[in-house]
Write a protein that holds these residues in place. Structure first.
Motif, PDB file in Angstrom:
ATOM      1  N   VAL A  53       0.842  -1.211   0.000  1.00 49.24           N
ATOM      2  CA  VAL A  53       0.000   0.000   0.000  1.00 49.24           C
ATOM      3  C   VAL A  53       0.870   1.252   0.000  1.00 49.24           C
ATOM      4  O   VAL A  53       0.605   2.220  -0.733  1.00 49.24           O
ATOM      5  CB  VAL A  53      -0.952  -0.013   1.219  1.00 49.24           C
ATOM      6  CG1 VAL A  53      -1.674   1.327   1.340  1.00 49.24           C
ATOM      7  CG2 VAL A  53      -1.953  -1.153   1.104  1.00 49.24           C
ATOM      8  N   ALA A  54       1.936   1.237   0.830  1.00 46.71           N
ATOM      9  CA  ALA A  54       2.825   2.400   0.908  1.00 46.71           C
ATOM     10  C   ALA A  54       3.511   2.649  -0.430  1.00 46.71           C
ATOM     11  O   ALA A  54       3.599   3.804  -0.898  1.00 46.71           O
ATOM     12  CB  ALA A  54       3.860   2.194   2.010  1.00 46.71           C
ATOM     13  N   ALA A  55       4.000   1.602  -1.081  1.00 52.59           N
ATOM     14  CA  ALA A  55       4.717   1.757  -2.353  1.00 52.59           C
ATOM     15  C   ALA A  55       3.779   2.212  -3.468  1.00 52.59           C
ATOM     16  O   ALA A  55       4.115   3.119  -4.245  1.00 52.59           O
ATOM     17  CB  ALA A  55       5.382   0.436  -2.729  1.00 52.59           C
ATOM     18  N   ILE A  56       2.613   1.585  -3.552  1.00 46.04           N
ATOM     19  CA  ILE A  56       1.641   1.967  -4.585  1.00 46.04           C
ATOM     20  C   ILE A  56       1.167   3.400  -4.353  1.00 46.04           C
ATOM     21  O   ILE A  56       1.008   4.194  -5.300  1.00 46.04           O
ATOM     22  CB  ILE A  56       0.460   0.985  -4.601  1.00 46.04           C
ATOM     23  CG1 ILE A  56       0.937  -0.396  -5.069  1.00 46.04           C
ATOM     24  CG2 ILE A  56      -0.659   1.488  -5.508  1.00 46.04           C
ATOM     25  CD1 ILE A  56      -0.099  -1.501  -4.910  1.00 46.04           C
TER      26      ILE A  56
ATOM     27  N   PHE B 148       1.378   6.717  -6.914  1.00 49.36           N
ATOM     28  CA  PHE B 148       0.267   7.607  -7.276  1.00 49.36           C
ATOM     29  C   PHE B 148       0.621   9.061  -6.992  1.00 49.36           C
ATOM     30  O   PHE B 148       0.150   9.975  -7.696  1.00 49.36           O
ATOM     31  CB  PHE B 148      -1.010   7.214  -6.528  1.00 49.36           C
ATOM     32  CG  PHE B 148      -1.779   6.119  -7.202  1.00 49.36           C
ATOM     33  CD1 PHE B 148      -2.406   6.342  -8.431  1.00 49.36           C
ATOM     34  CD2 PHE B 148      -1.884   4.861  -6.625  1.00 49.36           C
ATOM     35  CE1 PHE B 148      -3.106   5.325  -9.063  1.00 49.36           C
ATOM     36  CE2 PHE B 148      -2.582   3.837  -7.253  1.00 49.36           C
ATOM     37  CZ  PHE B 148      -3.204   4.073  -8.487  1.00 49.36           C
ATOM     38  N   LEU B 149       1.420   9.275  -5.963  1.00 53.62           N
ATOM     39  CA  LEU B 149       1.834  10.634  -5.627  1.00 53.62           C
ATOM     40  C   LEU B 149       2.968  11.128  -6.530  1.00 53.62           C
ATOM     41  O   LEU B 149       3.392  12.279  -6.421  1.00 53.62           O
ATOM     42  CB  LEU B 149       2.292  10.716  -4.170  1.00 53.62           C
ATOM     43  CG  LEU B 149       1.200  10.503  -3.101  1.00 53.62           C
ATOM     44  CD1 LEU B 149       1.818  10.487  -1.713  1.00 53.62           C
ATOM     45  CD2 LEU B 149       0.125  11.585  -3.199  1.00 53.62           C
ATOM     46  N   GLY B 150       3.496  10.226  -7.371  1.00 53.12           N
ATOM     47  CA  GLY B 150       4.598  10.590  -8.249  1.00 53.12           C
ATOM     48  C   GLY B 150       5.942  10.577  -7.570  1.00 53.12           C
ATOM     49  O   GLY B 150       6.932  11.067  -8.121  1.00 53.12           O
ATOM     50  N   ASN B 151       6.000   9.990  -6.397  1.00 52.25           N
ATOM     51  CA  ASN B 151       7.258   9.923  -5.656  1.00 52.25           C
ATOM     52  C   ASN B 151       7.938   8.594  -5.989  1.00 52.25           C
ATOM     53  O   ASN B 151       7.918   7.636  -5.223  1.00 52.25           O
ATOM     54  CB  ASN B 151       6.982  10.044  -4.148  1.00 52.25           C
ATOM     55  CG  ASN B 151       8.235  10.441  -3.383  1.00 52.25           C
ATOM     56  OD1 ASN B 151       9.343  10.174  -3.827  1.00 52.25           O
ATOM     57  ND2 ASN B 151       8.040  11.095  -2.248  1.00 52.25           N
ATOM     58  N   TRP B 152       8.532   8.562  -7.195  1.00 51.12           N
ATOM     59  CA  TRP B 152       9.108   7.300  -7.703  1.00 51.12           C
ATOM     60  C   TRP B 152      10.265   6.807  -6.826  1.00 51.12           C
ATOM     61  O   TRP B 152      10.413   5.597  -6.632  1.00 51.12           O
ATOM     62  CB  TRP B 152       9.596   7.499  -9.142  1.00 51.12           C
ATOM     63  CG  TRP B 152       8.704   8.328 -10.006  1.00 51.12           C
ATOM     64  CD1 TRP B 152       9.020   9.495 -10.637  1.00 51.12           C
ATOM     65  CD2 TRP B 152       7.336   8.067 -10.331  1.00 51.12           C
ATOM     66  NE1 TRP B 152       7.952   9.994 -11.337  1.00 51.12           N
ATOM     67  CE2 TRP B 152       6.885   9.116 -11.172  1.00 51.12           C
ATOM     68  CE3 TRP B 152       6.425   7.062 -10.001  1.00 51.12           C
ATOM     69  CZ2 TRP B 152       5.603   9.206 -11.678  1.00 51.12           C
ATOM     70  CZ3 TRP B 152       5.136   7.139 -10.507  1.00 51.12           C
ATOM     71  CH2 TRP B 152       4.726   8.188 -11.330  1.00 51.12           C
ATOM     72  N   TRP B 153      11.078   7.733  -6.338  1.00 48.28           N
ATOM     73  CA  TRP B 153      12.228   7.347  -5.495  1.00 48.28           C
ATOM     74  C   TRP B 153      11.772   6.654  -4.215  1.00 48.28           C
ATOM     75  O   TRP B 153      12.333   5.626  -3.829  1.00 48.28           O
ATOM     76  CB  TRP B 153      13.066   8.576  -5.167  1.00 48.28           C
ATOM     77  CG  TRP B 153      13.897   8.440  -3.906  1.00 48.28           C
ATOM     78  CD1 TRP B 153      13.748   9.103  -2.748  1.00 48.28           C
ATOM     79  CD2 TRP B 153      14.992   7.542  -3.701  1.00 48.28           C
ATOM     80  NE1 TRP B 153      14.663   8.703  -1.819  1.00 48.28           N
ATOM     81  CE2 TRP B 153      15.458   7.726  -2.378  1.00 48.28           C
ATOM     82  CE3 TRP B 153      15.637   6.590  -4.495  1.00 48.28           C
ATOM     83  CZ2 TRP B 153      16.518   7.022  -1.837  1.00 48.28           C
ATOM     84  CZ3 TRP B 153      16.704   5.877  -3.956  1.00 48.28           C
ATOM     85  CH2 TRP B 153      17.138   6.079  -2.647  1.00 48.28           C
ATOM     86  N   GLU B 154      10.770   7.201  -3.568  1.00 46.00           N
ATOM     87  CA  GLU B 154      10.271   6.588  -2.331  1.00 46.00           C
ATOM     88  C   GLU B 154       9.738   5.183  -2.603  1.00 46.00           C
ATOM     89  O   GLU B 154      10.001   4.248  -1.836  1.00 46.00           O
ATOM     90  CB  GLU B 154       9.154   7.448  -1.730  1.00 46.00           C
ATOM     91  CG  GLU B 154       9.599   8.791  -1.190  1.00 46.00           C
ATOM     92  CD  GLU B 154      10.289   8.671   0.165  1.00 46.00           C
ATOM     93  OE1 GLU B 154      10.411   7.534   0.687  1.00 46.00           O
ATOM     94  OE2 GLU B 154      10.714   9.704   0.705  1.00 46.00           O
TER      95      GLU B 154
END
Length: 637
Positions: free
Chosen positions: A75-78, A82-88
């Protein structure tokens, strides 16, 4: 190589993609102003490579109505995607994948004691045929009763009995002994051991699955999979804890309207270190003990053994050698030496079938004295024996057996010390005294001291006479003596001690003391090698006939439980620290996962310390090798 890529392939590919993204200018600050480009594609690819197995595991868990740690990370990664935070997204999945791979590798490492046992199982044997020829056969081709030939440097393929030959056998895989055991005609041997000197012909008795090695492997497999009470509690705790984290993160997100905060809470709330801390400690503790010749039946028994504060132990064969030995030779007539007194007594006893006779004869042999058979003899019931030795009448027995009056004071003194003393007379004249007794094992004093150092009370329970038991107890320093007992009385003693609130370990042979072993909090079988009944009956089986292995086993259990507790504290403290970091700012999703995985590695590393060898050579009270060890030392190549 295949197993390496199965464990580390995803981590390596994902890591390469992250490095490539960073080299091509990926933004790790979380800014959304930079245009979408190749670095972002590489980060997304890294997240997908590292995350697809995590998502799949989460889905599989949901199918059986279980909310797993994988779901939190998914859930955290997906959400980060969605937020566009690819690095995270890439960092969280990559770090979690590293943690999973390290957990898998570590558990394989902690199970190495078991894999070593499996690898040591022989596959072929050299069968000796009736015509004297030999052939190499698969184990399944052997049948009980076949004769197997084992030469120097070869592995013993079966459990069996030595028919002929002599040699030193390395039994470390079975008993944990560090020096070879001397084997001769009539000796027991075990499959998986190695002949280090000599040649043996062995009658096959236990083959394949019926061998002691196979039973040990089966027992260790079951034990390492068995769950401790603490582990069971933690699993129940995480069953409710994980959904609780999701609900708390959702509420935090709704209240603050900060989706990234909610996702970060999901990551730091992962109870990974908490869940892995117990099983890895149990597997390591049981694996280490198995390598040292101590079989612990499972995690529950490991935990209970750590609480033992009272040990009930039998005297005969456990604290003592279990057979009479010559202890005293005293001269009453100055015309004779002590060797002459012993020689005459031993010669007379060659005609006796009394159990004590062999002790006197063996005592003479150990002194290098020649013991010839007597001319003729006459056993006197209840008194002793008279024999014709070199034209003289030699009597060995009570004062009533002699034709003259003698002072029995010295005999009574020796009897009070727990020894059976007898006069030796020649032609009606008392010339000396010989005494025999069941002697204390060389390693017993050191074992009792080790138990006392651990704060454990020792109760000696025996069917022997009170005066004998008291003398042995005084010499060993045991805390309490219960003598002249029937087998069922030992059961009552265990129940009585438990009623006092004590955690009791009962040491027995796994068969005769079954009721007491079953009732005690921990049943311990000593010298269980070759005894399937002892291995199955006892909660802890000491494969070698070594009393110091008892305090070692209890000490290892205590260390394992301490390790579990330390790991639980570390896991909980890490979650608390991360939570504080998120609430007061500064902890991002990637940092949270990094610290979380670091805590997982830390608890694993601490558990791995249990794999260090800590078993020392069994010593006697003087700090020297025990008698058996000293005899075996000469066989070491």
């Amino acid at each position: 190589m295949k197993s390496f890529w199965k464990t580390w392939g995803v981590v390596i590919v994902s890591g390469v993609l992250i490095i490539a993204a960073l080299l091509t200018g990926a933004d790790i600050t979380g800014s959304a102003t930079a245009p979408f480009g190749l670095p972002d594609v590489l980060m997304i690819a890294a997240a997908v490579v590292a995350g697809y197995q995590i998502v799949w595991s989460a889905i599989q868990a949901l199918r059986i109505k279980m909310i797993s740690i994988d779901l939190l990370v998914s859930v955290a990664a997906i959400g980060a995607m969605f937020l566009g935070n690819w690095w995270e997204a890439a960092a969280v999945t990559f770090l979690f994948a590293i943690g999973g791979a390290l957990e898998k590798a570590t558990l394989n490492r902690t199970r190495k004691a078991l894999s070593d046992l499996v690898d040591s199982a022989p596959e072929t044997a050299t069968r000796l045929n009736d015509d004297g020829s030999t052939e190499t056969v698969e184990l399944w081709e052997l049948i009980p009763g076949d004769t197997v030939l084992v030469k120097n440097g070869q592995q013993v393929p079966v459990d069996g009995r030595v028919i002929s030959g002599h040699g030193g056998v390395d039994e470390a895989q079975i008993t944990g002994e560090s020096v070879p055991a001397e084997k001769a005609e009539g000796s027991e041997v075990f499959a998986g051991t190695w002949l280090r000197s000599g040649v043996l012909r062995i009658e096959a008795l236990g083959i394949g699955a019926d061998s002691t090695l196979a039973k040990i492997i089966h027992r260790v497999e079951d034990a390492q999979d068995d769950k401790a009470k603490t582990q069971t509690f933690m699993e129940k705790f995480s069953k409710y804890y994980t959904p609780g984290v999701m609900v708390a993160a959702l509420i935090a997100g709704l209240i603050t309207m900060n989706v990234e905060l909610a996702l970060t809470l999901l990551v730091i709330g992962c109870p990974g270190a908490l869940v892995i801390s117990i099983p890895v400690s149990i597997v390591a503790g049981i694996g280490r003990s198995a390598k040292d010749g101590v079989l612990i039946k499972g995690g529950e028994y490991l935990e209970t053994a750590a609480k033992v504060d009272t040990v009930v132990v039998d005297k005969t064969g456990t604290l003592t050698n279990g057979r009479p030995e010559l202890t005293d030779v005293e001269v009453l007539d100055p015309d004779y030496t002590d060797d002459e007194v012993l020689t005459l007594a031993a010669r007379a006893e060659t005609a006796s079938e009394h159990p004590l006779a062999e002790a006197i004869i063996q005592g003479a042999h150990h002194r290098g004295l020649a013991v010839d058979m007597v001319d003729k003899a006459e056993p006197v019931t209840g008194k002793g024996i008279r024999a014709q030795v070199g034209g003289h009448t030699v009597a060995v027995g009570s004062a009533d057996l002699l034709d003259v009056e003698v002072d029995p004071a010295r005999i009574l003194e020796l009897n009070e010390l727990g020894r059976t003393a007898m006069f030796v007379g020649v032609d009606g004249r008392a010339i000396g005294i010989v005494a025999v007794a069941d002697t204390i094992r060389d390693d017993a004093p050191a074992a009792i001291k080790d138990l006392h150092d651990k704060g454990i009370r020792v109760v000696m329970a025996t069917g022997d006479a009170e005066r004998v038991a008291v003398n042995v107890a005084a010499e060993l320093g045991v805390d309490e003596v219960r003598a002249e007992l029937m087998p069922e009385d030992k059961l009552d003693i265990v129940k009585e001690l438990q009623a006092e609130g004590r955690t009791v370990a009962m040491v027995g042979d796994g068969v005769n003391d079954t009721p007491a072993l079953a009732t005690a909090d921990i049943g311990v079988a000593m010298g269980a090698a070759g005894s399937p009944a002892a291995i199955e009956t006892a909660d802890i089986a000491l494969m070698a006939d070594r009393l110091p292995r008892l305090p070692y086993a209890l000490g290892l259990a205590q260390r394992t439980v301490r390790t579990m507790r330390v790991n639980i504290v570390i896991a909980l403290a890490t979650v608390a620290a991360l939570l504080a970091g998120v609430l007061f700012g500064g902890v991002t999703m990637a940092i949270g996962m990094l610290v979380h995985q670091a805590s997982v590695l830390l608890v694993i590393a601490i558990a791995m310390l249990l794999l260090r060898p800590t078993l020392k050579e069994d010593k006697d009270a003087t700090g020297k090798l025990s008698t058996k060890d000293a005899a075996q030392e000469a066989l070491t190549p």
